[in-house]
Design a protein around this motif. Sequence first.
Motif, PDB file in Angstrom:
ATOM      1  N   ALA A   1       0.860  -1.178   0.000  1.00  0.00           N
ATOM      2  CA  ALA A   1       0.000   0.000   0.000  1.00  0.00           C
ATOM      3  C   ALA A   1       0.894   1.225   0.000  1.00  0.00           C
ATOM      4  CB  ALA A   1      -0.902   0.009   1.246  1.00  0.00           C
ATOM      5  N   PRO A   2       0.434   2.313  -0.583  1.00  0.00           N
ATOM      6  CA  PRO A   2       1.254   3.515  -0.611  1.00  0.00           C
ATOM      7  C   PRO A   2       1.484   4.038   0.798  1.00  0.00           C
ATOM      8  CG  PRO A   2      -0.998   4.011  -1.302  1.00  0.00           C
ATOM      9  CD  PRO A   2      -0.894   2.521  -1.192  1.00  0.00           C
ATOM     10  N   PRO A   3       2.673   4.546   1.094  1.00  0.00           N
ATOM     11  CA  PRO A   3       2.923   5.059   2.438  1.00  0.00           C
ATOM     12  C   PRO A   3       2.083   6.307   2.698  1.00  0.00           C
ATOM     13  CG  PRO A   3       4.713   5.662   0.953  1.00  0.00           C
ATOM     14  CD  PRO A   3       3.822   4.711   0.206  1.00  0.00           C
ATOM     15  N   PRO A   4       1.563   6.464   3.920  1.00  0.00           N
ATOM     16  CA  PRO A   4       0.761   7.643   4.225  1.00  0.00           C
ATOM     17  C   PRO A   4       1.618   8.899   4.216  1.00  0.00           C
ATOM     18  CG  PRO A   4       1.248   6.409   6.230  1.00  0.00           C
ATOM     19  CD  PRO A   4       1.751   5.586   5.087  1.00  0.00           C
ATOM     20  N   ALA A   5       1.013  10.018   3.848  1.00  0.00           N
ATOM     21  CA  ALA A   5       1.725  11.291   3.880  1.00  0.00           C
ATOM     22  C   ALA A   5       2.026  11.661   5.325  1.00  0.00           C
ATOM     23  CB  ALA A   5       0.877  12.378   3.222  1.00  0.00           C
ATOM     24  N   ALA A   6       3.212  12.239   5.543  1.00  0.00           N
ATOM     25  CA  ALA A   6       3.571  12.658   6.893  1.00  0.00           C
ATOM     26  C   ALA A   6       2.648  13.786   7.326  1.00  0.00           C
ATOM     27  CB  ALA A   6       5.020  13.138   6.916  1.00  0.00           C
ATOM     28  N   PRO A   7       2.136  13.749   8.566  1.00  0.00           N
ATOM     29  CA  PRO A   7       1.250  14.820   9.026  1.00  0.00           C
ATOM     30  C   PRO A   7       2.019  16.129   9.095  1.00  0.00           C
ATOM     31  CG  PRO A   7       1.883  13.390  10.859  1.00  0.00           C
ATOM     32  CD  PRO A   7       2.391  12.729   9.609  1.00  0.00           C
ATOM     33  N   PRO A   8       1.396  17.229   8.697  1.00  0.00           N
ATOM     34  CA  PRO A   8       2.120  18.500   8.654  1.00  0.00           C
ATOM     35  C   PRO A   8       2.303  19.128  10.032  1.00  0.00           C
ATOM     36  CG  PRO A   8      -0.158  18.850   8.029  1.00  0.00           C
ATOM     37  CD  PRO A   8       0.015  17.355   8.200  1.00  0.00           C
ATOM     38  N   VAL A   9       3.326  19.935  10.152  1.00  0.00           N
ATOM     39  CA  VAL A   9       3.518  20.816  11.300  1.00  0.00           C
ATOM     40  C   VAL A   9       3.350  22.233  10.769  1.00  0.00           C
ATOM     41  CG1 VAL A   9       5.114  21.648  13.064  1.00  0.00           C
ATOM     42  CG2 VAL A   9       5.078  19.218  12.475  1.00  0.00           C
ATOM     43  N   VAL A  10       2.355  22.936  11.278  1.00  0.00           N
ATOM     44  CA  VAL A  10       1.977  24.236  10.735  1.00  0.00           C
ATOM     45  C   VAL A  10       2.149  25.313  11.800  1.00  0.00           C
ATOM     46  CG1 VAL A  10       0.163  25.559   9.579  1.00  0.00           C
ATOM     47  CG2 VAL A  10       0.263  23.072   9.295  1.00  0.00           C
ATOM     48  N   VAL A  11       2.791  26.402  11.428  1.00  0.00           N
ATOM     49  CA  VAL A  11       2.880  27.577  12.296  1.00  0.00           C
ATOM     50  C   VAL A  11       2.002  28.655  11.682  1.00  0.00           C
ATOM     51  CG1 VAL A  11       4.362  29.347  13.303  1.00  0.00           C
ATOM     52  CG2 VAL A  11       5.216  27.008  13.045  1.00  0.00           C
ATOM     53  N   VAL A  12       0.913  29.003  12.370  1.00  0.00           N
ATOM     54  CA  VAL A  12       0.031  30.066  11.916  1.00  0.00           C
ATOM     55  C   VAL A  12       0.602  31.376  12.438  1.00  0.00           C
ATOM     56  CG1 VAL A  12      -2.315  30.964  11.870  1.00  0.00           C
ATOM     57  CG2 VAL A  12      -1.939  28.493  11.966  1.00  0.00           C
ATOM     58  N   MET A  13       1.039  32.261  11.522  1.00  0.00           N
ATOM     59  CA  MET A  13       1.809  33.438  11.892  1.00  0.00           C
ATOM     60  C   MET A  13       1.125  34.722  11.431  1.00  0.00           C
ATOM     61  SD  MET A  13       4.801  33.705   9.008  1.00  0.00           S
ATOM     62  CE  MET A  13       4.901  35.478   9.306  1.00  0.00           C
ATOM     63  N   GLY A  14       1.622  35.830  11.974  1.00  0.00           N
ATOM     64  CA  GLY A  14       1.121  37.141  11.589  1.00  0.00           C
ATOM     65  C   GLY A  14       1.093  38.072  12.787  1.00  0.00           C
TER      66      GLY A  14
END
Length: 215
Positions: free
Chosen positions: A20-33
């Motif tokens: 099976a295709p490997p799952p995408a790595a979960p993202p690490v998101v920085v919400v900035m502003g």
Amino acid sequence: MNGPPIVPPLVQSAGAPSAAPPPAAPPVVVVMGVAGCGKSSVGQGLADALGVGFVEGDAHHPPANIAKMSSGIPLTDADRDGWLGTLAGFIADADREGRGLVVACSALKRRYRDRLRGDSGKVVFLHLFGDKALILSRMGARTAHFMPTALVDSQFADLEPPAEDECVLSYEVTLPADAIVADAYARLTGGCDKANSGGAAAGPRNGGVAAGRNA
């Protein structure tokens, strides 16, 4: 539902090993502003959509920083150093453990973002931007936050918008938070390259998406 859709298994020919295709790595998101741009609302909504943890950066300021800002005194690089180190630690832990994470943090300067990113190759910055007059009106309407409107000028003075070599999604703060969350979710679940690819939802209404990613 939370999280990306389940990828169906590959159809295998007779006698072929199952894979099976490997799952995408979960993202690490920085919400900035800058202060008042809606980082907390978008950050919490995005974390809920992705099914990952959420860190409210302001909650990790030391008391001295909060007292300083409450008095209308801008923070210096030295004031922010320990705070950024704490948030960078959360990001590094998530990256090492293969967990997704969303962090709300002003991340105004490039060196702050470099500090937060560390050695991770999967950190995406989500930049919320808008007109100073609109930000002032939003901050003036807030009643439960220590940041006064007197600090808006210093926030804009410190802001160094993400460059083209940073992995970033950029959205106008005039967009509804749920629309930002929905568009960001669709891009982030496709990986950073998809996030940077632009498209109809990343056209004039959100100012576009900067190309490139941090290596």
